[in-house]
Design an enzyme around this catalytic site. Structure first.
Site: not given
Length: 471
Positions: A110, A112, A284
Site C-alpha cells: 500500500d 499512503d 497501515d
C-alpha cells in the site's frame, strides 16, 4: 563392525545395504520390540556374536581408506585414458520439454501512510492549485479530507470510496497531460522526500530475495505509476479515472480500495504468475484486510487501531516506519509466539510466511531440512499423526537474535506417524513431551531452527518401548 563386534541394525537406509542379515550382522524390521529382542538373543549366544563380529570386520576391511583411495585412483586413470580416445559420434536426441517454471512470490505495498508518510492525493492537490487547475475551495476540501482520514484512520475508511469519487470530480475537464505534468513535479518535490527509508529497505530486501514488487493504492493511477517508476518496482495498480479526447470526464473506471484493491492484487498475480500463498502484503489500514488475508504473510505498518487489534488476533507482523529511517522489526520472541500460534492453528501459509526462503531446520531426529518445501512436509507429518497437537511455551531465553524456547508438546496419536525408523500405526494414545526450540531470526523471519525433544520418552508413551527388557 570395524571393532569386530556383532551388529544389530534396522532394515532401512544405508544400514540395510551394509549388513548382510545373518552373515555380517542382524537386521530387524522397524518399529517395535524386534530390536531389543535381537540384542537379547545375541547376548545369550556368545559364539554367534564372535562369528558375526569376525565377518563384520572382514567386510569393513574392504572399506579401508587405502583401498578406497586405490579404487578412486584407478577410476581417474580410466577417465584420463578415455579422454585421449577419439570422440564418439554425436547422436542428436529429441528436445526435452522443460519442467514447468515455479511460480514466483511477490510483495504488495500500500502507498499512503505505508510507503509514504501522508497522502499522495494531497501532495498533488497543492501543486494543482498553484498551477491554476483547481480552486482554493477544492484545495481546502482536500486538506480537510486528509486531516479527517489521518485522525480517525479505520473509522473513516467507509468514507474513502466516496472521497475518491469526489476527488475525481475535481479533475473533471482537466487535460490529462496537465495532471501528469503536475503529478511528476509533486512526486519529485513532495512525495519522494516522504518515502519511509524503512519502506525502501523492505522493497530492496524483497528484490534481493527474487520477489516481484508492486505498489497498490487508492491514489490516482497516474501518481502511483510515476512513483512505481521512481522506486523501480515491477508494477502497480491505482484508482483509474476515465478520459475522453485528452480530458478527464469526472467518472471512475476503477476504485482501488477495499474489494477493488483485492481484485487488483489478484489481477497482478495472474498476469505475473505469482503464488499469493508465498507472497507478502504491507498496509497501515483495516480497509486492506482483504488484501492482507489474501497472502501468506501480512505485515501491518503503522497500523490503525482496528488493524492493530486484528494483527494481534491473527499473529500478524507489526512494524513501525518513520521518516527517521527506523523500522521496528518483530522481536525473536514475537516471531516465536507467531510460529506457535500458526502451528497450533495448522495454518501452513502463515507458518511459511514466518520462515526465510532458505531456512535450515534441524529436527528432533537430527535430520536437516532446507527450504520451505522440506519444512512443509515435516510439519504435515506431525499434523497428520496428531491432529489435535499443540505447543505451549513456558520460558524464553534471548541471546542476540537467537531465542531458546522451552515448552510442552501435547497431542493424541490418531494418524500414521512417519519416523526415520518406520511408520507407527495410530494408537489413540495421548502424549505429552517437553521440547526445546532454538530459532535465529533475520529480518523478522526464522533463518535457522533447531528442535530438541526426548524421542525415547515419546515412543515410550506410544507403547513402542518395553518398560523392562530382561538382560
Amino acid at each position: 563392525m570395524a571393532s569386530g563386534l556383532a551388529v544389530v541394525g534396522v532394515r532401512a537406509g544405508g544400514v540395510a545395504e551394509l549388513i548382510v542379515d545373518g552373515d555380517t550382522g542382524v537386521l530387524v524390521e522397524p518399529p517395535g520390540l524386534a530390536l531389543p529382542r535381537a540384542v537379547a538373543e545375541l547376548a545369550a549366544a556368545p559364539e554367534r556374536c564372535r562369528a558375526l563380529g569376525a565377518a563384520a570386520r572382514r567386510t569393513v576391511e574392504g572399506r579401508d581408506w587405502a583401498v578406497v583411495f586405490d579404487a578412486l585412483l584407478e577410476h581417474y586413470q580410466e577417465l584420463i585414458s578415455a579422454a585421449t580416445r577419439p570422440a564418439p559420434q554425436v547422436v542428436r536426441l529429441p528436445a526435452v520439454t522443460p519442467a514447468p517454471r515455479a511460480r514466483r512470490a511477490a510483495a504488495f505495498f500500500d502507498v499512503d501512510r505505508t510507503v509514504v508518510s501522508g497522502s499522495c492525493f494531497l501532495a498533488l492537490a497543492r501543486p494543482a492549485w498553484r498551477a491554476g487547475l483547481i480552486s482554493i475551495r477544492s484545495l481546502l476540501r482536500a486538506g480537510v479530507h486528509q486531516a479527517f482520514f489521518s485522525a480517525l484512520g479505520a473509522r473513516s475508511d467507509h468514507r474513502l470510496g466516496r472521497s475518491t469519487r469526489r476527488a475525481a470530480s475535481l479533475i473533471a475537464g482537466m487535460h490529462v497531460a496537465d495532471v501528469r505534468r503536475v503529478g511528476r513535479r509533486a512526486l519529485a518535490s513532495r512525495v519522494l522526500p516522504r518515502v519511509h527509508p524503512a519502506a525502501r529497505l523492505a522493497i530492496d530486501a524483497h528484490r534481493r530475495a527474487g520477489d516481484l514488487v508492486f505498489l497498490v493504492s487508492a491514489a490516482p493511477e497516474e501518481l502511483v505509476g510515476e512513483l512505481a517508476t521512481l522506486l523501480e518496482v515491477d508494477g502497480y495498480a491505482g484508482t483509474r479515472a476515465e478520459a475522453a479526447r485528452g480530458r478527464y470526464t469526472g467518472r471512475l473506471l476503477r476504485v482501488c480500495h477495499g474489494e477493488g484493491k483485492v481484485r487488483a492484487v489478484e489481477e497482478l498475480a495472474r498476469a505475473h504468475d505469482v503464488d499469493l500463498s508465498c507472497s507478502t502484503a504491507y498496509s497501515d489500514s483495516s480497509s486492506d484486510l482483504g488484501m492482507l488475508r489474501l497472502v501468506g504473510r501480512a505485515v501491518c505498518v503503522n497500523p490503525d487501531s482496528r488493524l492493530r487489534a486484528e494483527a494481534r488476533r491473527r499473529c500478524w507482523e507489526i512494524r513501525r516506519f518513520d521518516l527517521g529511517g527506523t523500522a521496528t522489526m518483530s522481536t525473536p520472541q514475537q516471531v516465536a509466539e507467531r510460529l506457535n500460534a500458526a502451528f497450533n492453528d495448522k495454518d501452513w501459509p502463515k507458518l511459511a510466511g514466518l520462515m526465510a526462503d532458505d531456512i535450515e531446520c534441524i529436527t528432533f531426529a537430527n535430520a536437516v531440512l532446507r527450504g520451505i518445501d522440506e519444512n512443509r512436509a515435516y510439519y504435515a507429518t506431525w499434523w497428520n499423526a496428531f491432529p489435535d497437537c499443540r505447543v505451549t511455551a513456558h520460558s524464553h531465553h534471548l541471546d542476540g537474535e537467537t531465542l531458546i524456547e522451552e515448552g510442552t508438546f501435547t497431542g493424541t496419536h490418531r494418524g500414521v506417524f512417519r519416523t526415520p525408523m518406520g511408520e507407527i500405526a495410530p494408537t489413540g494414545r495421548r502424549v505429552q513431551a517437553e521440547y526445546i526450540n532454538v530459532i535465529t531470526v533475520e529480518r523478522g523471519r526464522v533463518a535457522r531452527q533447531r528442535l530438541i525433544l526426548d524421542r525415547l520418552d515419546l515412543l515410550d508413551q506410544l507403547g513402542m518401548v518395553p518398560s523392562l527388557i530382561a538382560s
